[in-house]
Design an enzyme around this catalytic site. Structure first.
Site, short mmCIF file in Angstrom:
data_model
loop_
_atom_site.label_atom_id
_atom_site.label_comp_id
_atom_site.label_asym_id
_atom_site.label_seq_id
_atom_site.Cartn_x
_atom_site.Cartn_y
_atom_site.Cartn_z
N ALA A 69 0.86 -1.18 0.00
CA ALA A 69 0.00 0.00 0.00
C ALA A 69 0.90 1.24 0.00
CB ALA A 69 -0.91 -0.01 1.22
N GLY A 113 0.80 -5.04 1.12
CA GLY A 113 -0.40 -5.16 0.30
C GLY A 113 -0.14 -5.84 -1.03
N1 CAA Z 1 4.61 3.16 -0.90
C1 CAA Z 1 5.00 4.29 -1.50
N2 CAA Z 1 6.15 4.39 -2.21
C2 CAA Z 1 6.91 3.29 -2.30
C3 CAA Z 1 6.57 2.08 -1.70
C4 CAA Z 1 5.36 2.04 -0.96
N3 CAA Z 1 4.91 0.90 -0.38
N4 CAA Z 1 7.53 1.18 -1.96
C5 CAA Z 1 8.45 1.81 -2.71
N5 CAA Z 1 8.09 3.10 -2.92
C6 CAA Z 1 8.80 4.12 -3.68
C7 CAA Z 1 10.00 4.64 -2.92
O1 CAA Z 1 9.60 5.61 -1.99
C8 CAA Z 1 10.86 5.18 -4.03
O2 CAA Z 1 10.34 6.42 -4.42
P1 CAA Z 1 11.37 7.65 -4.75
O3 CAA Z 1 12.19 7.14 -5.91
O4 CAA Z 1 10.44 8.76 -5.12
O5 CAA Z 1 12.18 7.86 -3.53
C9 CAA Z 1 10.57 4.21 -5.18
O6 CAA Z 1 9.34 3.56 -4.86
C10 CAA Z 1 11.65 3.16 -5.32
O7 CAA Z 1 11.82 2.53 -4.06
P2 CAA Z 1 13.26 2.33 -3.36
O8 CAA Z 1 14.17 3.44 -3.74
O9 CAA Z 1 13.01 2.10 -1.91
O10 CAA Z 1 13.74 0.99 -4.09
P3 CAA Z 1 14.74 -0.12 -3.51
O11 CAA Z 1 14.99 -1.03 -4.66
O12 CAA Z 1 15.87 0.50 -2.81
O13 CAA Z 1 13.87 -0.90 -2.39
C11 CAA Z 1 11.90 -2.01 -1.52
C12 CAA Z 1 12.75 -1.65 -2.76
C13 CAA Z 1 12.66 -2.97 -0.61
C14 CAA Z 1 10.64 -2.69 -2.03
C15 CAA Z 1 11.55 -0.71 -0.73
O14 CAA Z 1 11.02 0.24 -1.63
C16 CAA Z 1 10.55 -0.91 0.36
O15 CAA Z 1 10.90 -1.41 1.43
N6 CAA Z 1 9.26 -0.51 0.14
C17 CAA Z 1 8.24 -0.54 1.14
C18 CAA Z 1 7.74 -1.96 1.38
C19 CAA Z 1 6.68 -1.97 2.47
O16 CAA Z 1 6.92 -1.64 3.61
N7 CAA Z 1 5.43 -2.40 2.10
C20 CAA Z 1 4.34 -2.47 3.04
C21 CAA Z 1 3.49 -1.25 2.95
S1 CAA Z 1 2.23 -1.24 4.19
C22 CAA Z 1 0.93 -2.10 3.54
O17 CAA Z 1 1.01 -2.65 2.46
C23 CAA Z 1 -0.34 -2.11 4.35
C24 CAA Z 1 -1.29 -3.20 4.02
O18 CAA Z 1 -1.23 -4.27 4.57
C25 CAA Z 1 -2.34 -3.00 3.03
#
Ligand code: CAA
Length: 262
Positions: A69, A113
């Site tokens: 999400a 998500g």
């Molecule tokens: N929401 C919003 N933006 C996100 C995102 C997310 N879940 N995941 C990645 N992005 C964005 C980053 O902010 C980044 O944006 P910018 O370039 O503008 O800074 C872009 O996507 C690329 O991401 P990274 O630079 O972080 O890429 P990476 O290759 O270094 O890392 C990753 C990849 C490990 C997937 C990392 O992006 C990450 O940890 N993302 C979040 C994962 C997460 O915590 N997901 C759970 C969300 S909560 C949820 O889903 C609730 C539910 O149950 C419904």
């Protein structure tokens, strides 16, 4: 209006075609925001209603199926916002109403998500690059799109607790061993393999496919005796279809069946 966060396509046709839905918010690794989930729900309902479609595939990019999400949106939410806006439920549950099979073709990150969306699909075909995880705990929340319920049903309590409590991500091989993933394939052939599975479904009589999906889902939602009784009624109902007559006559005559989905 054309969707802004999805690519829609129609492929195969064996004889029913496959609706392909590609999540396409590359700048955010397909983070699932409201606009994307509204579009996904609309695309799913449209494919479900389309008489020429037998199966639906949801996929992402090579890098990410979906990274969860949208954290940028959630960061500003209050408890009152989340509750009064019925956050997640409003547009994430549409997929549960889809009666045709939905395949998730997963490469790269399927987190939070994203993992939950994959688990809402009927089966997951994973590239060897796929990574599954429920890292919500690190953000001060818990999985909120069914992860605490579907993950233990898929992989058992021990591994679900491990993933949900420690935020450990599992690779495609571990996910397959644990039963989360139906098929594990090389990344380069992910889309072909998903299309092959969709074609295999598209060749079958649709009424039986709908009944079969419905019955397998019952296995997760109620007691065994009720599930068996439900299955038996659906099984009996199949004998009212033209495709049952055709399928069995074709088998006995050693010819290919021609299904009319009636
Ligand atoms: N929401 C919003 N933006 C996100 C995102 C997310 N879940 N995941 C990645 N992005 C964005 C980053 O902010 C980044 O944006 P910018 O370039 O503008 O800074 C872009 O996507 C690329 O991401 P990274 O630079 O972080 O890429 P990476 O290759 O270094 O890392 C990753 C990849 C490990 C997937 C990392 O992006 C990450 O940890 N993302 C979040 C994962 C997460 O915590 N997901 C759970 C969300 S909560 C949820 O889903 C609730 C539910 O149950 C419904």
């Amino acid at each position: 209006p054309a969707p802004q966060n999805l690519l829609l396509d129609r492929r195969g046709g064996a004889p029913l075609a496959t609706a392909w839905i590609t999540l396409n918010r590359p700048a955010a690794l397909n983070a699932l925001n409201d606009a994307l989930m509204d579009e996904l729900g609309a695309a799913l309902l449209q494919a479900d209603a389309d008489e020429g479609i037998g199966c639906i595939v949801i996929t992402g990019s090579e890098k990410a199926f979906a990274a969860g999400a949208d954290i940028g949106v959630m960061a500003g939410l209050s408890y009152a916002d989340a509750t009064r806006g019925d956050f997640i439920t409003r547009n994430w549950e549409t997929i549960r109403r889809i009666r045709k099979p939905v395949i998730a073709a997963v490469a790269g990150h399927a987190l939070g998500g994203g993992c939950e969306l994959a688990m809402m699909c009927d089966l997951i075909i994973a590239a060897d690059t796929a990574q599954f995880g429920q890292p919500e705990i690190k953000l001060g929340i818990i999985p909120g799109a069914g992860g605490t319920q579907r993950l233990p049903r898929a992989v058992g309590k021990a591994k679900a607790m491990d993933m949900v409590l420690t935020a450990r991500t599992i690779g495609a091989e571990e996910a397959e061993r644990a039963g989360l993933v139906a098929r594990l394939v090389p990344a380069a052939s992910l889309l072909d393999e998903a299309q092959k599975a969709a074609d295999a479904i598209g060749r079958q009589p649709l009424l039986a496919i709908l009944a079969a999906k419905d019955c397998v889902n019952r296995a997760f939602e109620g007691p065994l005796a009720e599930g068996i009784a439900y299955e038996r009624r659906q099984f009996h109902a199949m004998f009212a279809t033209e495709d049952q007559k055709e399928g069995m006559a074709a088998f006995l005559a050693k010819r290919k069946p021609v299904f009319t989905h009636r």
